[in-house]
Scaffold this active site. Sequence first.
Site, PDB file in Angstrom:
ATOM      1  N   GLN A   1      15.122   3.033  18.406  1.00 27.18           N
ATOM      2  CA  GLN A   1      13.902   2.890  17.502  1.00 27.18           C
ATOM      3  C   GLN A   1      13.100   4.117  17.041  1.00 27.18           C
ATOM      4  OE1 GLN A   1      12.037  -1.178  19.020  1.00 27.18           O
ATOM      5  NE2 GLN A   1      12.088  -1.521  16.746  1.00 27.18           N
ATOM      6  N   SER A   2      13.157   4.219  15.693  1.00 23.84           N
ATOM      7  CA  SER A   2      12.118   4.418  14.953  1.00 23.84           C
ATOM      8  C   SER A   2      10.513   3.957  14.492  1.00 23.84           C
ATOM      9  CB  SER A   2      12.607   5.803  13.514  1.00 23.84           C
ATOM     10  OG  SER A   2      13.175   5.274  12.948  1.00 23.84           O
TER      11      SER A   2
ATOM     12  N   SER B   1       0.928  -1.442   0.142  1.00 24.43           N
ATOM     13  CA  SER B   1       0.278   0.081  -0.351  1.00 24.43           C
ATOM     14  C   SER B   1       0.999   1.370   0.552  1.00 24.43           C
ATOM     15  CB  SER B   1      -0.621  -0.178   1.142  1.00 24.43           C
ATOM     16  OG  SER B   1      -0.363   0.305   2.324  1.00 24.43           O
TER      17      SER B   1
ATOM     18  N   HIS C   1      19.286  -3.283   8.071  1.00 27.89           N
ATOM     19  CA  HIS C   1      19.589  -2.331   7.207  1.00 27.89           C
ATOM     20  C   HIS C   1      21.505  -3.076   6.336  1.00 27.89           C
ATOM     21  CE1 HIS C   1      17.431   1.091   7.372  1.00 27.89           C
ATOM     22  NE2 HIS C   1      17.950   1.189   9.079  1.00 27.89           N
TER      23      HIS C   1
ATOM     24  N   ASP D   1      16.378   1.402   0.323  1.00 26.96           N
ATOM     25  CA  ASP D   1      16.214   1.889   1.792  1.00 26.96           C
ATOM     26  C   ASP D   1      15.614   3.251   0.550  1.00 26.96           C
ATOM     27  OD1 ASP D   1      16.839   5.012   2.701  1.00 26.96           O
ATOM     28  OD2 ASP D   1      17.231   2.730   4.521  1.00 26.96           O
TER      29      ASP D   1
ATOM     30  N   HIS E   1      14.251  -4.672  11.855  1.00 26.85           N
ATOM     31  CA  HIS E   1      14.714  -4.203  10.153  1.00 26.85           C
ATOM     32  C   HIS E   1      16.177  -4.998  10.880  1.00 26.85           C
ATOM     33  CE1 HIS E   1      13.979  -0.953  11.206  1.00 26.85           C
ATOM     34  NE2 HIS E   1      14.751  -0.227  10.953  1.00 26.85           N
TER      35      HIS E   1
END
Length: 162
Positions: free
Chosen positions: A142-143, A12, A150, A53, A148
């Site tokens: 942590q946002s 989405s 990177h 990213d 996850h």
Amino acid sequence: QPTIFSKIIARSVPATILEVAGTAERVSPPGGGNTHECGAHLAPPRQCLVFCDVVPQTPIHFLVIPKRPIPRISRVGPQDAEVSPGGSLGRGGGDMHSADPPTPSSSSWSTCWLVAARTAQAEGLADGYRLAVINDGNHGTQSIYHLHLHVLGGQQLGWPPG
């Protein structure tokens, strides 16, 4: 409340999802939208999703997430470490020193690490790459509360990071 990663899994919001070697599936929201370009690609297993990213910090910068949301590294449980039917990473048919890759279970955080390594190889990062720090909770800055990895590469990286 769904995270941005849950929305990427649901298709989405836009993302360049790394799929079959040499192709990228461009996923745009209804009505179109921009997507980020990435290099060569690898098909991830069903339990992980790999995507570029949107604000790359190096020439090659992608994320690997478990499709089953795990909010924090401190919430990873035994079910998330399963890799082969006989046990966990480093045992049985999936031994780290074996030439045969492990057989992933239905939902596996460990599998995401393997997918990260295989995708880095497919992206041409033979000279090395960085698996970025995993932030955990408020004090860890942590946002996005969906675990996850990177993966950054394509240039010489310095230490300490930043």
